[in-house]
Enzyme design. Structure first.
Site, PDB file in Angstrom:
ATOM      1  CB  SER A  11      -7.229  -9.365   1.791  1.00  0.00           C
ATOM      2  OG  SER A  11      -6.372  -8.286   2.023  1.00  0.00           O
ATOM      3  CD  GLU A  32      -1.019   1.800   4.342  1.00  0.00           C
ATOM      4  OE1 GLU A  32      -1.058   3.031   4.558  1.00  0.00           O
ATOM      5  OE2 GLU A  32      -2.044   1.120   4.165  1.00  0.00           O
ATOM      6  CG  PHE A  57      -2.156   0.937   0.415  1.00  0.00           C
ATOM      7  CD1 PHE A  57      -2.634   2.173  -0.019  1.00  0.00           C
ATOM      8  CD2 PHE A  57      -3.023  -0.130   0.436  1.00  0.00           C
ATOM      9  CE1 PHE A  57      -3.964   2.322  -0.408  1.00  0.00           C
ATOM     10  CE2 PHE A  57      -4.355   0.011   0.054  1.00  0.00           C
ATOM     11  CZ  PHE A  57      -4.821   1.233  -0.368  1.00  0.00           C
ATOM     12  CG  HIS A  83      -4.311  -6.876  -3.611  1.00  0.00           C
ATOM     13  ND1 HIS A  83      -3.871  -7.981  -2.917  1.00  0.00           N
ATOM     14  CD2 HIS A  83      -5.647  -6.823  -3.400  1.00  0.00           C
ATOM     15  CE1 HIS A  83      -4.893  -8.567  -2.326  1.00  0.00           C
ATOM     16  NE2 HIS A  83      -5.988  -7.888  -2.610  1.00  0.00           N
ATOM     17  CG  ASP A  91     -10.768  -3.175  -5.111  1.00  0.00           C
ATOM     18  OD1 ASP A  91     -11.991  -3.148  -4.871  1.00  0.00           O
ATOM     19  OD2 ASP A  91      -9.952  -3.848  -4.456  1.00  0.00           O
ATOM     20  NE  ARG A 141      -8.470  -9.229  -4.784  1.00  0.00           N
ATOM     21  CZ  ARG A 141      -9.445  -8.352  -4.723  1.00  0.00           C
ATOM     22  NH1 ARG A 141      -9.555  -7.395  -5.628  1.00  0.00           N
ATOM     23  NH2 ARG A 141     -10.314  -8.392  -3.753  1.00  0.00           N
TER      24      ARG A 141
END
Lengths: 290, 281
Positions: A11, A32, A57, A83, A91, A141
């Site tokens: 992604s 992570e 993250f 993102h 989301d 994003r």
């Protein structure tokens, strides 16, 4: 150069790097903290690791690992996170981190970058790779209009004036730079001349350019896809308070969590629009001329 | 198996007593620090620094050196003592430990102390860091190896197991992890705070080559390292059964000495015990 990933390589497109250099991308799974420390170990042995994943993250979930293993060690780790902010969209709040600039700019030795568009993101990759030391770079994003040209210069630590003006300065980062330009066009119709600054380096802050804007225009509006708590608004406010205090208005997320929705819907609901920047400019001018 | 001479073992034992004396003096002088876990890891660190590691004290950042990573950063007194005795910096400097303007920070800092390879203090990051080092060594087709010493309290940390998975995924056979299994963490017995057993089986389940040894027996430590060197395709975890505070009778197995220095009277007693041990060699 090597890349470490955390089950988000498709992604965020680092998979493209793996296609060109299959031995230089390490897929470390949904882990992570480990990803960041592995990057630090690679850097300690002379590699230039890019750790790339989603911002929530790559910053919040890994904060103390970045602090101890990357920044305290002053290692050559480049954390590139996509993102960021509200525009992750459907989301929802778990993925919409509006606090990462605040987290990262508080860490000593950290360079913090927020590119305005695609060409500038590419320049951030090159510049981060070329400098020594830890870097955090965040981007969104969502699709963004291109506001910089491939030929524009880019230097870490230097803010660029995209449009000159003398009545007020609009300082934006990331996706909000385009909205600052839009706001400046609206203000021009009202015969208000607005300077627009692309603050793509949040840390180290370009104090000279900010100070000049405060002195020459007498009022500042900041715009960020981030909480106004310890974001670029706060950074600019402390800089001008120390040098040349002028009225300031901050457009950004007002200390709340986001929610599910389409990117544009969210920006509208949470007040991250050109209209809000124009309102901010009016407010600043009113306070300045009082 | 390579013959290990009596002379070598005697030399290592003697060096370990010297390091323990430094640990006691440093933490006493600072009136803080973590003597217990430094003493438990002392024989492992001694074996590595005085027989195994290819390092050059005159060139601490020599690119082809073996890497020693102390994940349990609070045990840095033993690391500093070993580095000083190995010649990375003057032994006298040990008394600056935890003091203002010292190169010997309360927990390890990279870039400040000659020979220190990682920053640690927040637990559970060192094995991941070691995975990064071992990946780099392999990418560059180098022979240098990575040794990481972890505490058993650190087995509580999720990141330790993230690292364990990554090391076995990449089959990092140049990586050896020592787990200093002294059974005590800050607030009590590991099995009371967060039960770890069956620990060896956990590491085996993560596809590591696992050895369990007496972490105060130099022959076993050296044999384990040799076996790790022979092991191909998998990293090796050495679960070293140790005694917290090892070497000073009143400190052994005492939770208190995880993070407490000796008093003036205790210092004398401790040094007297260690000196008697030294004299017996």
């Amino acid at each position: 150069m090597v890349v470490v990933g955390a089950d988000t390589t498709e992604s965020i497109k680092t998979i493209e790097f793996a296609k060109a250099f299959p031995d230089r991308l390490f897929q470390l799974g949904i882990a992570e903290p480990n990803m960041i420390s592995v990057a630090a170990g690679l850097a300690a042995a002379g590699k230039i690791p890019f750790a790339a994943t989603y911002s929530v993250f790559g910053s919040a979930h890994t904060y103390n690992v970045i602090r101890q293993n990357v920044a305290y060690t002053n290692l050559n780790v480049k954390i590139f996170c996509s993102h960021a902010g509200l525009t992750v969209g459907p989301d929802g709040a778990t993925h919409q981190i509006n606090e990462d600039i605040a987290l990262m700019r508080g860490i000593p030795r950290m360079t913090v970058l927020v590119p305005a568009d695609g060409p500038e993101t590419a320049k951030c990759v090159d510049a981060a790779g070329a400098m020594k030391g830890p870097v955090y770079c965040r981007f969104s994003r969502t699709n963004v209009p291109t506001v910089t040209a491939a030929g524009d210069g880019f230097t870490i630590g230097m803010a660029r004036v995209l449009r000159d003006g003398f009545d007020v300065t609009l300082i934006g980062c990331g996706i909000m730079v385009a909205r600052c330009l839009e706001a400046a066009a609206t203000l021009e119709k009202e015969r208000i001349s607005a300077r627009v600054i692309n603050l793509s380096t949040v840390k180290p802050l370009d104090l000279a350019t900010i100070d000049r804007a405060a002195r020459e225009t007498g009022g500042i509006v900041t715009a960020e896809e981030h909480t106004v708590v310890h974001g670029i608004g706060a950074a600019v406010a402390s800089a001008i308070a120390a040098n040349h205090p002028v009225p300031i208005a901050m457009v950004g997320v007002q200390d709340v969590f986001g929610e599910s929705g389409e990117a544009e819907e969210l920006l509208h609901k949470y007040g991250l629009t050109a209209e809000k920047i124009v309102e901010g400019a009016h407010d600043v001018l009113k306070r300045r001329d009082r | 198996m390579v013959e290990v001479s009596e002379q070598l073992i005697a030399g290592l034992k003697k060096k370990a007593v010297t390091l323990r004396k430094h640990i006691i003096r440093m933490t006493h002088n600072a009136q803080s620090g973590h003597p217990g876990g430094s003493m438990s890891a002392c024989d492992i660190v001694t074996a590595l620094y005085f027989h195994v590691l290819r390092v050059d004290p005159s060139n601490p950042t020599w690119p082809d050196r073996d890497r020693f990573v102390l994940s349990k950063g609070h045990a840095c007194p033993v690391w500093y003592a070993a580095l000083a005795e190995r010649g990375f910096f003057p032994v006298e400097e040990l008394m600056t430990f935890r003091k203002l303007n010292s190169r010997l920070q309360g927990h390890p800092e990279l870039g400040t102390t000659p020979g220190v390879e990682n920053a640690a203090g927040a637990e559970g990051q060192g094995l991941s860091f070691s995975v990064g080092l071992a990946l780099a060594s392999r990418m560059d087709h180098k022979a240098w190896r990575t040794y990481c010493v972890l505490g058993d309290g650190e087995q509580d940390v999720g990141q330790t197991w993230e690292a364990a998975m990554a090391a076995s995924k990449y089959g990092l056979d140049s990586l050896t992890a020592f787990i200093d299994r002294n059974g005590i963490q800050q607030e009590g017995r590991t099995e009371d705070i967060m039960p770890l057993e069956p620990l060896a089986e956990k590491w085996e389940a993560f596809n590591w080559h696992v050895l369990t040894i007496d972490g105060h027996d130099f022959r076993q430590i050296l044999a384990a390292i040799e076996e790790a060197h022979r092991t191909r395709g998998r990293p090796t975890a050495v679960i070293a059964r140790t005694v917290k505070g090892k070497g000073v009778s009143f400190m052994e197995n005492k939770i208190k000495y995880h993070g407490a220095a000796t008093s003036d009277d205790e210092l004398k007693l401790a040094l007297a015990e260690l000196e008697a041990m030294e004299a017996a060699f």
